[in-house]
Write a protein that holds these residues in place. Structure first.
Motif, PDB file in Angstrom:
ATOM      1  N   GLY A  69       0.792  -1.216   0.000  1.00  0.00           N
ATOM      2  CA  GLY A  69       0.000   0.000   0.000  1.00  0.00           C
ATOM      3  C   GLY A  69       0.825   1.268   0.000  1.00  0.00           C
ATOM      4  N   VAL A  82      -1.127   0.303  -6.047  1.00  0.00           N
ATOM      5  CA  VAL A  82      -1.934   1.442  -5.604  1.00  0.00           C
ATOM      6  C   VAL A  82      -2.689   2.071  -6.769  1.00  0.00           C
ATOM      7  N   TRP A  83      -1.975   2.347  -7.868  1.00  0.00           N
ATOM      8  CA  TRP A  83      -2.578   3.069  -8.992  1.00  0.00           C
ATOM      9  C   TRP A  83      -3.344   2.148  -9.951  1.00  0.00           C
ATOM     10  N   ARG A 132      -6.867  11.949  -4.130  1.00  0.00           N
ATOM     11  CA  ARG A 132      -7.507  10.713  -4.580  1.00  0.00           C
ATOM     12  C   ARG A 132      -7.004  10.309  -5.969  1.00  0.00           C
ATOM     13  N   ARG A 192      -8.506   4.756 -10.446  1.00  0.00           N
ATOM     14  CA  ARG A 192      -7.876   3.638 -11.131  1.00  0.00           C
ATOM     15  C   ARG A 192      -8.604   3.341 -12.454  1.00  0.00           C
ATOM     16  N   SER A 227     -12.460   2.653  -9.736  1.00  0.00           N
ATOM     17  CA  SER A 227     -12.407   2.716  -8.279  1.00  0.00           C
ATOM     18  C   SER A 227     -11.508   3.861  -7.835  1.00  0.00           C
ATOM     19  N   ARG A 287      -8.991   5.514  -4.900  1.00  0.00           N
ATOM     20  CA  ARG A 287      -8.118   5.241  -3.760  1.00  0.00           C
ATOM     21  C   ARG A 287      -7.697   6.567  -3.144  1.00  0.00           C
ATOM     22  N   TRP A 288      -7.720   6.628  -1.816  1.00  0.00           N
ATOM     23  CA  TRP A 288      -7.279   7.802  -1.077  1.00  0.00           C
ATOM     24  C   TRP A 288      -5.804   7.637  -0.729  1.00  0.00           C
ATOM     25  N   LEU A 289      -5.001   8.671  -0.983  1.00  0.00           N
ATOM     26  CA  LEU A 289      -3.573   8.611  -0.720  1.00  0.00           C
ATOM     27  C   LEU A 289      -3.131   9.751   0.182  1.00  0.00           C
ATOM     28  N   ASP A 338      -1.507   4.418   0.727  1.00  0.00           N
ATOM     29  CA  ASP A 338      -2.932   4.164   0.509  1.00  0.00           C
ATOM     30  C   ASP A 338      -3.669   4.183   1.852  1.00  0.00           C
ATOM     31  N   THR A 348      -7.134   4.351   1.926  1.00  0.00           N
ATOM     32  CA  THR A 348      -8.535   4.148   1.546  1.00  0.00           C
ATOM     33  C   THR A 348      -9.317   3.445   2.649  1.00  0.00           C
ATOM     34  N   GLU A 349      -8.733   2.416   3.230  1.00  0.00           N
ATOM     35  CA  GLU A 349      -9.433   1.669   4.281  1.00  0.00           C
ATOM     36  C   GLU A 349      -9.678   2.554   5.489  1.00  0.00           C
TER      37      GLU A 349
END
Length: 345
Positions: free
Chosen positions: A21, A43-44, A86, A89, A93, A95-97, A120, A122-123
């Motif tokens: 991540g 990640v990307w 953000r 992808r 989707s 993903r927050w970075l 990452d 995102t979670e």
């Protein structure tokens, strides 16, 4: 990719290429990347080769609402220490970075390389959103319904005989505890979802503490709340959540009390640079082996009516104010919680 420094060291590559991540890149010019770690594709969702010679392609993957902010930080001489953006992808989707850029100077005082680190989160963002949603349910839906229940129970006072009065009172007590729970949930969610230290400013200790005591008197009419002397008219380091510290300590002093008439005594002592607020009760006390554990998340105690969150929130907030909280035995029985807060300067 060619480089003669950190990004070419085998031990560096082995370390960063196995970070889940996390994507790390190194650049010595705006036109291309000297190195991109293996974590980039995870990640990307695209191979590093697609962006290594075309930084503009990387910006295309950034969410439109965040793109300009990310671009400014990639191009500016002094980027922000940390910022969130953000990534969209290929499958759509998001993903927050959490991003950081570190400038490596050369011998002439300029910038030789820029190291970027994207983690990452995102979670973490998903959990924050779920917690925020739960908080809204507690604050609005449950709180509103319980207020209705409490209101009707109060109206029943003139319609319930002596035998039924204890049951009516139990409804009121339970309703008040649920309302308190929604307050704790709100404060806890606000602290957790902030993701950073809370802003602080000078706060009147007298205004906050006296209001907290008065509200607890209304919530617990069968308990006695005593203020020893006057609350000092000083300002302490805090914010709008400071009252939650005292509200939770006062609640705790009653909810954990096994006396027929709980007594809670509040006192203050001002020193040169701080003020100590003591909240003492006549309850059963806290065993020595549990004194530190009571501040842990989820620690409610045997037979507790509390949530297991209140004292954890107290310590979390007090530490944000650069203060401290401790617990000790009261004399002749009970518990004393002491909150020490720095005086505002």
């Amino acid at each position: 990719m060619e480089s003669d420094a950190l990004d070419q060291r085998e031990d560096f590559r082995q370390l960063v290429d196995h970070l889940d991540g996390v994507a790390i890149w190194v650049a010595s010019s705006p036109e291309r990347f000297d190195y991109i770690s293996d974590g980039f594709e995870d990640v990307w969702g695209i191979p590093a080769e697609e962006v290594e010679d075309d930084p503009a392609r990387l910006l295309e993957t950034i969410h439109p609402d965040d793109r300009e902010h990310v671009r400014e930080n990639m191009e500016r001489a002094s980027p922000e220490e940390s910022y969130v953006g953000r990534v969209v992808r290929p499958d759509g989707s998001v993903r927050w970075l959490q991003n950081r850029q570190i400038l490596l100077p050369d011998d002439d005082g300029g910038v030789e390389k820029v190291v970027g680190i994207s983690t990452d989160i995102t979670e973490q963002k998903r959990r924050e959103e779920e917690l925020d949603a739960l908080n809204r349910v507690l604050r609005h839906d449950i709180r509103n319904d319980v207020n209705v229940v409490v209101g009707w129970a109060e109206l029943l006072a003139d319609h319930v005989d002596e035998e039924g009065e204890p049951y009516r009172q139990r409804i009121l007590d339970a309703g008040e505890r649920v309302i308190d729970l929604t307050e704790v949930a709100r404060d806890y969610a606000k602290t957790v979802t902030s993701g950073e230290d809370l802003d602080t400013h000078p706060v009147s200790l007298r205004d906050v503490l006296e209001h907290a005591v008065e509200m607890r008197r209304e919530s617990y009419p069968d308990a006695e709340f005593v203020v020893d002397g006057e609350v000092p008219d000083v300002e302490v380091t805090g914010n709008e959540m400071l009252e939650s510290v005292f509200r939770n300590l006062l609640n705790n002093a009653v909810q954990h009390n096994d006396e027929a008439e709980p007594v809670v005594e509040v006192s203050c002592e001002v020193s040169a640079d701080a003020v100590a607020v003591r909240v003492a009760d006549n309850g059963p006390g806290v065993p020595d082996h549990q004194k530190e554990a009571v501040f842990e998340q989820g620690e409610a105690g045997i037979g507790s009516q509390g949530t297991g969150v209140g004292l954890y929130l107290v310590r979390t907030l007090v530490e944000q104010y650069d203060g401290s909280v401790s617990v000790a035995d009261n004399d002749p029985k009970g518990t004393v919680f002491t909150v020490t807060l720095p005086l505002a300067t």
